[in-house]
Design an enzyme around this catalytic site. Structure first.
Site, PDB file in Angstrom:
ATOM      1  N   THR A 277      44.739 -12.179 -51.268  1.00  0.00           N
ATOM      2  CA  THR A 277      43.983 -13.064 -50.384  1.00  0.00           C
ATOM      3  C   THR A 277      44.684 -13.183 -49.038  1.00  0.00           C
ATOM      4  OG1 THR A 277      45.107 -15.169 -50.826  1.00  0.00           O
ATOM      5  CG2 THR A 277      43.456 -14.453 -52.417  1.00  0.00           C
ATOM      6  N   ASP A 278      43.974 -13.675 -48.059  1.00  0.00           N
ATOM      7  CA  ASP A 278      44.621 -14.123 -46.839  1.00  0.00           C
ATOM      8  C   ASP A 278      45.228 -15.502 -47.119  1.00  0.00           C
ATOM      9  OD1 ASP A 278      45.502 -14.266 -44.217  1.00  0.00           O
ATOM     10  OD2 ASP A 278      43.605 -13.575 -43.386  1.00  0.00           O
ATOM     11  N   TYR A 279      45.948 -16.007 -46.153  1.00  0.00           N
ATOM     12  CA  TYR A 279      46.753 -17.224 -46.298  1.00  0.00           C
ATOM     13  C   TYR A 279      45.885 -18.415 -46.740  1.00  0.00           C
ATOM     14  CZ  TYR A 279      50.759 -20.211 -44.975  1.00  0.00           C
ATOM     15  OH  TYR A 279      51.829 -21.074 -44.968  1.00  0.00           O
ATOM     16  N   ALA A 281      43.486 -18.660 -48.754  1.00  0.00           N
ATOM     17  CA  ALA A 281      42.036 -18.443 -48.814  1.00  0.00           C
ATOM     18  C   ALA A 281      41.411 -19.033 -50.072  1.00  0.00           C
ATOM     19  CB  ALA A 281      41.729 -16.944 -48.723  1.00  0.00           C
TER      20      ALA A 281
END
Length: 752
Positions: A277-279, A281
């Site tokens: 995932t992104d930060y 997310a």
């Protein structure tokens, strides 16, 4: 070296033979507890680990307990070695960690921002920039980069346009392949080859209103034809990992979108890496309205997400979800297996200290050779927008005034997302110009204005050590600038954005030159002295007024650690500018989004220079940009001969050659980017007015002519139709060749 700890019992060759890897991973997973499996899916950010104190840090304790699969944004071999030692020598199974970092456009040797790199149209240079970034990052212990960002963007308000390759899927795909090759090398078997992470999957560059993290909504036909190609190119190039995007896709956040992550990425495209995932997310899906942390974490796992960055959703809730039947063990095991396979392919099970080499860190980071490459590549990215009277290049003589808020700031030269940069080692523009002139002339400097009159806005645009505000009044700053300008023979106006005026969470509703800078520029022009405007920017900005009043405009973006010397090289003519725009530059913000490969409407304008009632246009502006996609001037002139085709029709399995002779008609050697566009004139669905399908960057000596050949195949004519079938439909096509997307000549052929 073979790793210590229990997992070392199964240590295997570094070769990534499929059967050997499968056996190794299955044996290891058979010994893992549920807690240890969930730990492999956990990617926290580093806390402030001091060398020699990793074990006693919060993260060190989690690593020792087997609750961490990787850590990101730790810098330095000593710190990374300490934490890796805890993982392989003090955890029960000794599973090594992944160490990631946002190495977006270089490490300590910083290359131009990705948008600028794309303007070189030089995939060899772009691949080389990624190769050097991998060499340097790996020398500091990093084995995984969160790059390349391949999101298509057509709205310059979006700040993260700076991190991508512009508006075109063909060029974006070529750059995605080059970046993955540059980072990963042949097989990631060497200790200077690191794992790439294609991001942000998917559609992140098309948020409503250009506002970061905002809603994205589009047809699937548009996804497949216009936004998916660069992601697929990265997958086909063998990228080891993908990162999910923050936005929704068909109303479902990407991180929990099974159609996107499993049906498309894994099943349709056959990609077999792992998804992170992104930060935070996963946590952010709560605000999307998808449930509490346990619910959204379960949805993310079931969709195909493998690793949770920072949100602590997998580590904190999946055990309960397993007990309650919200997820099953097979889904957890599939995610764990993919993370472990990535570590195996990197060779970390054979040698967890593969990237730990203090001698390499001393030897291979910010070297003279790397800096020389960065300087050369940066010079290729600058786009000459205007050069009336051949004001550029300047001579190294007389009194040259560098004036403007971007003129003497080292920290703003590298651009956004340069997390490993060492600002004090880089030159400011003023220093670069001064060093280039030497004792042949005099170079003087005045700031002239602040970045903007609004101190709060400027503070937000100069975060992370880029502060540059002057306490003097605007009147004092302007008076000083005019005094310096009065004694100058020529003025270099260093204007535009600061590095953090673009980038993540730096969307803008107004992309014109900020207020105080515009007043400064007007005052400089009023002196009657020749003015060269250097436009610093992380996005296409509105330069309509400037293009009518300033004789020379060079778009220099943010050129990296060697930007100052590279700018001087071009300004003084050591290198001829050769960059070409990869995003259209709008006349005003009201045109956004704007892009060259648009569809026609049923009522297209016949003449874009004037208003036509009941036609698709604006009452107060032309439809066209002020500078189109592919545009860029040089210090020489190029002429194009007649476009010829080798045949007037082709069938399946056949090839057609489009040829044009390009001549350097000027007095100096230079590079030209020859561009090929194709239009499908009749289709089962509406087709764009033109699409880039080839390009060639060619160096021509003064007076030299060269024939440029492009090969056209039926495969290049395919598109996804209404039923999402990838087809080339028989009919008539138009081929266009030219120096940009507007100045083209054309011929037609038929596909049988």
């Amino acid at each position: 070296m073979v790793m210590a700890g229990a997992a070392g019992t199964f240590a295997a060759s570094a070769a990534t033979d499929g059967d050997a890897m499968h056996t190794y991973i299955e044996n290891l997973m058979g010994r893992m507890t549920l807690e240890e499996k969930l730990g492999q899916l956990n990617l926290p950010a580093s806390d402030d680990i001091v060398t020699g104190q990793a074990k006693s840090s919060n993260i060190g304790a989690m690593v020792a307990a087997g609750k961490v699969g990787g850590v990101f944004n730790i810098k330095g071999v000593a710190k990374i070695r300490d934490l890796q030692r805890v993982a392989v020598e003090e955890s029960r199974l000794g599973i090594p960690l992944l160490f990631g970092m946002d190495v977006i456009h270089g490490y300590e040797t910083v290359f131009p921002i990705p948008l600028a790199l794309s303007c070189s149209w030089d995939t060899v240079a772009i691949e080389r920039s990624a190769r050097i970034a991998a060499i340097e990052a790996s020398a500091s212990g990093i084995c995984w980069t969160f790059s390349p960002m391949v999101d298509i963007c057509r709205d310059a308000r979006w700040g993260r346009a700076s991190e991508g390759s512009g508006e075109d899927p063909w060029l974006g795909s070529a750059i995605a392949r080059a970046m993955v090759r540059g980072y990963q090398g042949e097989s990631m078997s060497r200790n200077d080859e690191i794992m790439a992470c294609v991001k942000h999957f998917a559609l992140y560059g098309a948020p409503e209103g250009g506002r970061d993290y905002n809603t994205v909504d589009m047809s699937r036909q548009r996804m497949y034809n216009e936004y998916f190609p660069p992601y697929k190119a990265g997958a086909d190039a063998g990228a080891g990992s993908f990162m999910t995007s923050f936005n929704t896709v068909d109303g479902v956040p990407a991180t929990a979108n099974r159609w996107l992550l499993t049906d498309v990425l894994r099943d349709q495209w056959g990609w077999d890496g792992f998804i992170v995932t992104d930060y935070t997310a996963i946590l952010e899906m709560i605000d999307h309205g998808l449930g509490d942390l346990q619910q959204v974490s379960a949805r993310a796992l079931k969709a195909g997400t493998d690793m949770d960055m920072v949100a602590d959703g997998f580590n904190g809730t999946l055990a309960a979800s397993l007990r309650e039947g919200l997820v099953d063990m097979g889904e957890i095991d599939a995610a764990v297996r993919r993370v472990l396979e990535a570590k195996y392919r990197l060779g970390l099970f054979s040698d967890p200290y593969k990237y730990i080499d203090e001698e390499r860190e001393k030897r291979d980071v910010y070297t003279d050779a790397h800096r020389k490459e960065a300087r050369r590549i940066a010079a290729e990215t600058f786009v000459l927008l205007r050069n009336e009277g051949n004001l550029l290049p300047l001579r190294k003589e007389g009194r040259i005034a560098v004036i403007g808020p971007l003129g003497d700031t080292r920290a703003n030269m590298p651009g956004t997302w340069s997390v490993a940069a060492a600002f004090d080692r880089y030159k400011s523009l003023y220093e670069g110009i001064r060093d280039a002139v030497g004792d042949k002339g005099e170079v003087v400097y005045a700031k002239g204005s602040n970045l903007t009159a609004d101190p709060e806005l400027e503070a937000n645009a100069t975060l992370f050590g880029r502060e540059m505000r002057d306490a003097r009044s605007e009147e004092e700053l302007l008076a000083e600038a005019l005094e310096v300008a009065a004694g100058a023979d020529v003025i270099i106006a260093a204007l535009g954005e600061s590095s953090e005026f673009s980038g993540e969470s730096s969307s803008r509703t107004d992309i014109t030159l900020p207020d105080t800078q515009r007043r400064l520029l007007e005052a400089l022009l009023a002196t009657g002295k020749p003015v060269v405007m250097l436009n610093f920017a992380g996005r296409p900005t509105v330069l309509s007024w400037e293009s009518e009043h300033v004789d020379a405009i060079l778009n220099v973006w943010f050129g990296g650690s060697e930007a100052a010397d590279a700018i001087a090289d071009v300004v003084f003519g050591e290198v001829a500018p050769s960059g070409k725009l990869t995003m259209s530059m709008p006349r005003n913000v009201g045109q956004l989004p704007i892009y060259y490969n648009h569809f026609n409407t049923g009522r297209p304008k016949s003449d874009d220079t004037k208003f036509e009632k009941f036609r698709s246009g604006y009452i107060d502006s032309p439809n066209s940009p002020v500078y189109p996609f592919g545009y860029g001037l040089s210090y020489t002139d190029f002429s194009y001969g007649a476009l010829t085709l080798s045949a007037d029709e082709i069938g399946a399995g056949e090839r057609l050659k489009a040829s044009v002779t390009v001549t350097n008609t000027g007095s100096r050697d230079a590079d030209e980017v020859v561009q090929l566009y194709i239009r499908d004139l009749v289709g089962s669905s509406a087709r764009p007015v033109k699409e880039l399908k080839g390009f060639s960057r060619v160096n021509l000596k003064a007076g030299e002519s060269r024939r440029i050949d492009f090969e056209i195949t039926p495969e290049m004519l395919k598109f996804y139709n209404f039923d999402l079938e990838f087809v080339a439909e028989p009919g008539e096509f138009e081929v266009m060749v030219g120096p940009d997307s507007e100045r083209v000549q054309s011929q037609r052929f038929r596909l049988k």
